[in-house]
Design a protein around this motif. Structure first.
Motif, PDB file in Angstrom:
ATOM      1  N   ARG A  36      -6.570  -0.150   0.568  1.00 31.62           N
ATOM      2  CA  ARG A  36      -7.008   0.644  -0.455  1.00 31.62           C
ATOM      3  C   ARG A  36      -5.905   1.995  -1.240  1.00 31.62           C
ATOM      4  NH1 ARG A  36     -11.940  -0.640   0.388  1.00 31.62           N
ATOM      5  NH2 ARG A  36     -12.023   0.740   2.116  1.00 31.62           N
ATOM      6  N   ALA A  37      -5.905   3.179  -0.284  1.00 24.42           N
ATOM      7  CA  ALA A  37      -4.669   4.063  -0.537  1.00 24.42           C
ATOM      8  C   ALA A  37      -2.787   3.003  -0.770  1.00 24.42           C
ATOM      9  CB  ALA A  37      -4.038   5.369   1.206  1.00 24.42           C
ATOM     10  N   ASN A  38      -2.793   1.910   0.225  1.00 24.49           N
ATOM     11  CA  ASN A  38      -1.521   0.830  -0.463  1.00 24.49           C
ATOM     12  C   ASN A  38      -1.383   0.602  -2.208  1.00 24.49           C
ATOM     13  OD1 ASN A  38       0.671   1.034   1.694  1.00 24.49           O
ATOM     14  ND2 ASN A  38      -1.586   0.723   2.743  1.00 24.49           N
ATOM     15  N   ILE A  39      -3.021   0.606  -1.948  1.00 24.46           N
ATOM     16  CA  ILE A  39      -2.862  -0.087  -3.703  1.00 24.46           C
ATOM     17  C   ILE A  39      -3.096   0.977  -4.808  1.00 24.46           C
ATOM     18  CG2 ILE A  39      -4.552  -0.797  -5.022  1.00 24.46           C
ATOM     19  CD1 ILE A  39      -6.168  -2.541  -3.154  1.00 24.46           C
ATOM     20  N   LYS A  40      -3.712   2.114  -4.561  1.00 23.01           N
ATOM     21  CA  LYS A  40      -3.095   3.192  -4.790  1.00 23.01           C
ATOM     22  C   LYS A  40      -2.143   3.985  -4.814  1.00 23.01           C
ATOM     23  CE  LYS A  40      -4.983   8.181  -5.262  1.00 23.01           C
ATOM     24  NZ  LYS A  40      -4.906   9.920  -4.286  1.00 23.01           N
ATOM     25  N   ASN A  41      -1.746   3.981  -4.322  1.00 25.56           N
ATOM     26  CA  ASN A  41       0.481   4.268  -4.427  1.00 25.56           C
ATOM     27  C   ASN A  41       1.315   3.496  -5.007  1.00 25.56           C
ATOM     28  OD1 ASN A  41      -0.002   6.563  -2.627  1.00 25.56           O
ATOM     29  ND2 ASN A  41      -0.374   5.949  -1.321  1.00 25.56           N
ATOM     30  N   MET A  47      -0.425  -4.285  -3.695  1.00 27.41           N
ATOM     31  CA  MET A  47      -0.480  -5.448  -4.612  1.00 27.41           C
ATOM     32  C   MET A  47      -0.586  -6.594  -4.069  1.00 27.41           C
ATOM     33  SD  MET A  47       0.409  -3.859  -6.979  1.00 27.41           S
ATOM     34  CE  MET A  47       0.966  -2.271  -7.247  1.00 27.41           C
ATOM     35  N   GLU A  48      -0.493  -6.824  -2.659  1.00 28.49           N
ATOM     36  CA  GLU A  48      -0.865  -8.085  -1.979  1.00 28.49           C
ATOM     37  C   GLU A  48      -1.785  -8.314  -1.940  1.00 28.49           C
ATOM     38  OE1 GLU A  48       1.327 -10.745  -1.796  1.00 28.49           O
ATOM     39  OE2 GLU A  48       0.281 -12.001  -0.481  1.00 28.49           O
ATOM     40  N   ALA A  49      -2.711  -7.225  -0.793  1.00 27.17           N
ATOM     41  CA  ALA A  49      -3.671  -7.348  -0.690  1.00 27.17           C
ATOM     42  C   ALA A  49      -4.497  -6.922  -2.029  1.00 27.17           C
ATOM     43  CB  ALA A  49      -4.292  -6.397   0.324  1.00 27.17           C
ATOM     44  N   LYS A  50      -4.762  -6.540  -2.827  1.00 28.03           N
ATOM     45  CA  LYS A  50      -5.440  -6.745  -4.260  1.00 28.03           C
ATOM     46  C   LYS A  50      -6.025  -7.732  -4.969  1.00 28.03           C
ATOM     47  CE  LYS A  50      -5.066  -4.519  -9.011  1.00 28.03           C
ATOM     48  NZ  LYS A  50      -6.794  -3.728  -8.932  1.00 28.03           N
ATOM     49  N   LYS A  51      -4.682  -8.849  -4.339  1.00 26.69           N
ATOM     50  CA  LYS A  51      -5.340 -10.384  -4.882  1.00 26.69           C
ATOM     51  C   LYS A  51      -6.031 -10.507  -4.196  1.00 26.69           C
ATOM     52  CE  LYS A  51      -0.355 -11.791  -4.774  1.00 26.69           C
ATOM     53  NZ  LYS A  51       0.255 -12.430  -3.941  1.00 26.69           N
ATOM     54  N   ASP A 161     -13.664  -1.409  -7.621  1.00 26.31           N
ATOM     55  CA  ASP A 161     -13.307  -2.342  -8.283  1.00 26.31           C
ATOM     56  C   ASP A 161     -14.151  -3.764  -7.800  1.00 26.31           C
ATOM     57  OD1 ASP A 161     -12.057  -1.640  -9.667  1.00 26.31           O
ATOM     58  OD2 ASP A 161      -9.887  -2.589  -9.300  1.00 26.31           O
ATOM     59  N   ASP A 162     -14.458  -4.242  -6.392  1.00 29.21           N
ATOM     60  CA  ASP A 162     -14.571  -4.769  -5.416  1.00 29.21           C
ATOM     61  C   ASP A 162     -16.759  -4.498  -5.420  1.00 29.21           C
ATOM     62  OD1 ASP A 162     -14.158  -3.007  -3.686  1.00 29.21           O
ATOM     63  OD2 ASP A 162     -13.769  -4.754  -2.196  1.00 29.21           O
TER      64      ASP A 162
END
Ligand code: AP5
Ligand code: MG
Length: 213
Positions: A36-41, A47-51, A161-162
């Motif tokens: 989640r920290a990586n998505i936020k940044n 980007m990959e994990a969010k999918k 979101d999840d």
């Protein structure tokens, strides 16, 4: 002390892991929080994990394992850590075991926070999380002092979101298929401890400290 927290999504792994980390002065490592920290940044990893995360799917083992092994190699992990949300598949557990065995080390406890599926969906829809520090609240059971604001760091609280009901049901299915087999895996190693996660969070914590002390 090296501890793994097991349990369904919303069982209270993160809530308990934070309390363990404070009491025993070990870092709390949540792969979900790292993603989640990586998505936020807006990182490539994020980007990959969010999918996967938005669908309630697991992030592929190759990505997840590397991040976790890098994190536990940090200096602050010398005296142990509490892992929250890792491992989540048998291959992840095997890679962790192998990495520790190379250092002549092993996990001390795998703590399963046991909560039936019926309780989960309700808990998740009420959860609010701080994107800045990872603290979690529940709008009814554990409300923040000021609505929508984190008690710890003053930043904004969000509904993940999840945590939408349809995604939660998918996460539960994946938990039963892919993560629950870890209960047998750690039972066979003689380090599995189960606590009743439907109790008040203080009572869950008391049950955990009775194991660790
Ligand atoms: P992650 O962030 O790990 O989510 P999760 O496992 O689905 O678990 P949660 O964080 O939703 O629940 P929790 O058990 O921590 O409960 P909490 O303490 O917040 O992972 C998210 C996603 O990232 C995954 O779906 C996957 O896509 C990916 N991912 C992460 N790690 C991965 C890995 N290793 N491999 C592959 N993919 C990975 O509590 C829930 C709510 O209940 C809160 O509101 C809380 O306040 C409340 N509560 C807690 N305890 C109690 C209690 N005793 N009584 C009443 N309410 C309580
Ligand atoms: Mg969590």
């Amino acid at each position: 002390m090296k501890i793994i927290m097991l349990g369904a999504p919303g069982a209270g792994k993160g809530t308990q892991a934070k309390m363990i980390a404070d009491k025993y002065s070990v870092p709390h490592i949540s792969t979900g929080d790292i993603f989640r920290a990586n998505i936020k940044n807006g990182t490539e990893l994020g980007m990959e994990a969010k999918k996967y995360m938005d669908q309630g799917q697991l992030v592929p083992d190759e990505l997840t394992v590397k991040i976790l092994l890098d994190r536990v190699a940090n200096d602050d992990c010398k005296n142990g850590y509490v892992l929250d949300g890792f491992p989540r598949t048998i291959p992840q557990a095997e890679v962790l075991d192998e990495a520790l065995a190379k250092l002549g080390d092993s996990i001390d406890y795998a703590i399963d926070v046991d909560v039936p599926d019926e309780n989960i969906v309700n808990r998740m829809s009420g959860r609010r999380a701080c994107v800045a520090c990872g603290a979690t609240y529940h709008i009814v059971h554990i409300p923040p002092k000021t609505e929508g604001i984190c008690d710890r760091c003053g930043k904004e609280l969000i509904l993940r979101d999840d945590d939408k009901p349809e995604t939660v049901l998918n996460r539960l299915k994946i938990y039963h298929d892919q993560t629950q087999p870890l209960i047998d895996f750690y039972t066979a190693k003689g380090i599995l401890k189960t606590v009743d996660g439907t109790q008040d969070m203080k009572d869950v914590f008391a049950a955990i400290t009775a194991i660790l002390d």
